[in-house]
Design a protein around this motif. Structure first.
Motif, mmCIF file in Angstrom:
data_model
loop_
_atom_site.group_PDB
_atom_site.id
_atom_site.type_symbol
_atom_site.label_atom_id
_atom_site.label_comp_id
_atom_site.label_asym_id
_atom_site.label_seq_id
_atom_site.Cartn_x
_atom_site.Cartn_y
_atom_site.Cartn_z
ATOM 1 N N THR A 179 25.423 72.958 -19.609
ATOM 2 C CA THR A 179 25.792 73.965 -20.605
ATOM 3 C C THR A 179 25.821 75.336 -19.952
ATOM 4 O O THR A 179 24.923 75.698 -19.196
ATOM 5 N N GLY A 180 26.836 76.097 -20.236
ATOM 6 C CA GLY A 180 26.974 77.424 -19.659
ATOM 7 C C GLY A 180 27.916 77.499 -18.483
ATOM 8 O O GLY A 180 28.270 78.598 -18.049
ATOM 9 N N VAL A 181 28.358 76.335 -17.952
ATOM 10 C CA VAL A 181 29.279 76.344 -16.819
ATOM 11 C C VAL A 181 30.606 77.002 -17.197
ATOM 12 O O VAL A 181 31.276 77.616 -16.361
ATOM 13 N N GLU A 182 30.971 76.903 -18.480
ATOM 14 C CA GLU A 182 32.268 77.408 -18.940
ATOM 15 C C GLU A 182 32.251 78.893 -19.261
ATOM 16 O O GLU A 182 33.313 79.505 -19.477
ATOM 17 N N ALA A 183 31.079 79.515 -19.313
ATOM 18 C CA ALA A 183 30.975 80.895 -19.805
ATOM 19 C C ALA A 183 31.764 81.881 -18.957
ATOM 20 O O ALA A 183 32.335 82.843 -19.475
ATOM 21 N N ILE A 184 31.807 81.677 -17.651
ATOM 22 C CA ILE A 184 32.512 82.614 -16.765
ATOM 23 C C ILE A 184 34.013 82.594 -17.053
ATOM 24 O O ILE A 184 34.660 83.648 -17.122
ATOM 25 N N ILE A 240 26.093 69.136 -27.605
ATOM 26 C CA ILE A 240 27.186 68.298 -28.114
ATOM 27 C C ILE A 240 28.473 69.115 -28.155
ATOM 28 O O ILE A 240 29.536 68.670 -27.710
ATOM 29 N N GLY A 241 28.359 70.329 -28.684
ATOM 30 C CA GLY A 241 29.546 71.161 -28.820
ATOM 31 C C GLY A 241 30.217 71.477 -27.507
ATOM 32 O O GLY A 241 31.441 71.444 -27.393
ATOM 33 N N VAL A 242 29.409 71.756 -26.480
ATOM 34 C CA VAL A 242 30.012 72.160 -25.212
ATOM 35 C C VAL A 242 30.795 71.017 -24.580
ATOM 36 O O VAL A 242 31.797 71.246 -23.896
ATOM 37 N N LEU A 258 34.816 61.576 -17.680
ATOM 38 C CA LEU A 258 33.359 61.673 -17.603
ATOM 39 C C LEU A 258 32.785 62.480 -18.768
ATOM 40 O O LEU A 258 31.783 62.088 -19.373
ATOM 41 N N THR A 259 33.402 63.611 -19.091
ATOM 42 C CA THR A 259 32.882 64.430 -20.182
ATOM 43 C C THR A 259 33.089 63.750 -21.528
ATOM 44 O O THR A 259 32.246 63.865 -22.427
ATOM 45 N N ALA A 260 34.201 63.023 -21.686
ATOM 46 C CA ALA A 260 34.420 62.279 -22.925
ATOM 47 C C ALA A 260 33.370 61.182 -23.089
ATOM 48 O O ALA A 260 32.836 60.961 -24.188
ATOM 49 N N PHE A 287 34.425 70.888 -23.030
ATOM 50 C CA PHE A 287 34.668 70.366 -21.685
ATOM 51 C C PHE A 287 35.823 69.368 -21.682
ATOM 52 O O PHE A 287 36.743 69.433 -20.859
ATOM 53 N N THR A 288 35.757 68.398 -22.603
ATOM 54 C CA THR A 288 36.759 67.327 -22.631
ATOM 55 C C THR A 288 38.149 67.871 -22.908
ATOM 56 O O THR A 288 39.130 67.514 -22.235
#
Length: 601
Positions: free
Chosen positions: A219-224, A368-370, A406-408, A374-375
């Motif tokens: 979680t947080g990898v997408e924030a940037i 769950i939301g993140v 993988l994310t799915a 991701f997917t």
């Protein structure tokens, strides 16, 4: 229909983020997750005893593979979508508006939960060290949240600079624990070992469950990628460097800690975290142990800053696309999306108070939301490469496709494992938010149609206008209102309401003063048997409108603007009452003129 409060020129570059500042401001969520991500894996694998714990490194390696895929994927997202938005921008362009809104809703939920979980976890670490504070944990949560909110309202760059020191201390502390542990043949202090009576079977479902639980570290990898506009120029390059640095640091810490878990055979302990056990095993119960624990506590509390860096930018993009009110698009001084910051803080505050600062009440629905975002992001990038092509697009599409699978899979496992633990609330919240986005967009669509946006309007023309000014006395406010009215229309009338139940001395005084004053504006007296002010005035306006002599009716409502807020409490609010009644029952144009009144000393 929206505009920023200030420009975004080169003079504001100092209020934006450098790469190190971006790592501190937008990566705390991901970096702090090493405090609970490996523990989540151990909690699942420990049911299979020492045999199960032996799979800690392979499971962590699988998570790091996914992290690598996500890191390089979001590096490409940053280049393809330099205006930010991450999963929302990718899914919206390549999978359709509906998918984009689902991604945005899931990210918003994750951002809000991250604030609540991070603050409550940080306070939990504090109350673990000082048990006497446990009864006031909600108050401490509120204080920490208020502090982080205030810092972010002051400015993104300023908040990042404050976060750099604790971030650096935490990273150095974790790598010290890893290095010391790898150099030791025996632990300094024996950690908790697996129970001898544990089940000795390891199946695929158990490994998948451990994988899904450990993915909370992502979680947080997408924030940037969501907050690229907050970086200094060149924004894309700085954001990409920050994303790669985050992926490298997080992956190294996860793998290092998993090796130590396997090497020292660490099992869960209800009284002590896995990271605390590893610290004791590596460096002993020394001053260094307390430094690691304190740094972990501070970083967990400050990990909420990731959401304050990401959600306001995402909300501004939704507002730009007419899916949220346009106030979320406004930026104040120091490039702060203050409306997004305030709303995030308020919602997180409600959550913290509702669960009484209990982290475990929020964990079942966290992450769950993140994975929804991701997917959708990974799938959208596969289509991006398919459509745009370019050198090496096949291996890039394959990498994103692997990430999507993988994310799915992790999402399905997360939902299955946590559905009964209120995981279904995430799906409900996503549905409600998407419905809200759609409703707001439809409302802006209707407003745009009414304004004929995109079309050239007809030439302006003069129209026969009557300006009506409700008055109750002859004074300076009446004079200013009539002066404004005379500049607005062809004809001006002052109107006062007189009650016919008995003599009205005030009305008689007004008529006499009007005659003596002689403002060259006629005074119409509306007589009514009721004590209402609004109904007689509404009936008068309707009657004038029915005559058909005027193309437009304008009502000027004069009001005082007093210099002190407490003085404004003394006003009768008659202007607001008239405004509401006229707006509701007539088609007149309303002008509420607030004249500043300077009081004598």
């Amino acid at each position: 229909m929206a505009a920023s409060e200030h420009g975004t020129g080169g003079g504001h570059e100092r209020d934006r983020l450098t790469a190190p500042e971006g790592l501190a401001a937008l990566s705390l969520d991901a970096l702090a997750s090493v405090a609970y991500g490996p523990e989540a894996i151990v909690m699942v694998l420990a049911v299979a005893g020492s045999v199960g714990l032996g799979y800690t490194v392979p499971v962590t390696a699988a998570i790091v593979v996914l992290l690598t895929a996500l890191t390089f994927s979001y590096r490409q997202v940053i280049a393809a979508f330099p205006n930010g938005g991450g999963a929302y921008a990718v899914a919206g362009r390549h999978l359709g508006r509906g998918a984009g809104l689902v991604a945005a809703a899931s990210l918003i939920i994750d951002y809000v939960l991250n604030v609540a979980v991070s603050v409550s976890a940080g306070v939990a670490a504090l109350t673990s060290a000082y048990p006497e504070l446990y009864g006031d944990r909600v108050l401490w949560c509120v204080l920490v949240l208020a502090l982080i909110t205030a810092v972010n309202l002051y400015g993104a760059a300023e908040s990042a600079r404050l976060m750099m020191v604790p971030t650096g201390v935490f990273i150095a502390a974790v790598f010290t624990v890893i290095a010391a542990g790898l150099l030791r043949s025996q632990p300094v202090a024996q950690p908790t070992h697996p129970s001898a009576g544990a089940v000795q079977g390891v199946g695929l479902l158990l490994l998948l469950h451990a994988f899904a639980s450990g993915c909370s570290a992502l979680t947080g990898v997408e924030a940037i990628a969501n907050a690229v506009p907050t970086f200094r120029s060149p924004r894309v390059r700085r954001a990409q460097r920050t994303e790669v640095a985050l992926g490298g640091l997080l992956g190294a810490m996860l793998l290092g800690l998993s090796f130590l878990i396997s090497r020292f055979h660490v099992a869960p302990d209800p009284a002590k975290t896995v990271l605390a056990q590893l610290t004791e095993a590596s460096i002993g119960h020394s001053v260094g142990f307390y430094v690691v624990q304190f740094a972990t506590m501070v970083l967990l509390a400050l990990a909420a800053n990731t959401s304050f860096g990401g959600l306001p930018v995402l909300a501004s993009l939704l507002a730009r696309d007419n899916c949220l009110p346009h106030v979320f698009w406004l930026r104040a001084d120091r490039q702060v999306y203050r409306y997004g910051v305030v709303v995030l803080a308020v919602v997180a505050l409600v959550l913290l108070v509702a669960v009484e600062g209990d982290t475990q009440a929020l964990v079942p629905v966290f992450a769950i939301g993140v994975f929804i975002g991701f997917t959708l992001s990974q799938a959208g990038m596969v289509r991006h490469w398919w459509l745009d092509g370019g050198p090496g697009w096949r291996w890039r599409a394959a990498l994103n496709g692997l990430g999507a699978v993988l994310t799915a899979a992790a999402l399905v496992i997360e939902l299955t494992a946590k559905f009964r633990e209120r995981g279904w609330l995430v799906l409900v919240a996503v549905t409600v938010l998407v419905a809200l986005f759609v409703s707001v967009r439809r409302a802006y669509g209707r407003i745009g149609a009414a304004l004929h946006l995109g079309e050239l309007p007809g030439r302006p023309r003069r129209c026969r206008t009557l300006v009506v000014v409700p008055v109750g006395a002859v004074n300076v406010l009446t004079r200013e209102a009539l002066g404004a009215a005379l500049s607005l229309g062809d004809e001006v009338r002052a109107v006062t309401v007189v009650h016919t139940e008995g003599p009205d001395a005030r009305a008689e005084e007004l008529c006499e003063a009007w005659s003596a004053w002689g403002p060259e504006v006629p005074l119409s007296v509306v007589r009514t048997p009721s004590r209402s002010l609004t109904r007689p005035l509404v009936d008068y306006l309707r009657a004038v409108g029915a005559e058909g002599r005027y193309e437009r009716l304008v009502v000027v409502i004069p009001e005082m603007h007093l210099p002190r807020p407490w003085l404004r409490l003394l006003q009768n609010q008659r202007g607001a009452v008239l405004d509401r009644a006229i707006r509701r029952h007539t088609g007149a144009v309303i002008c509420r003129l607030r004249f500043r009144l300077e009081l004598p000393a």
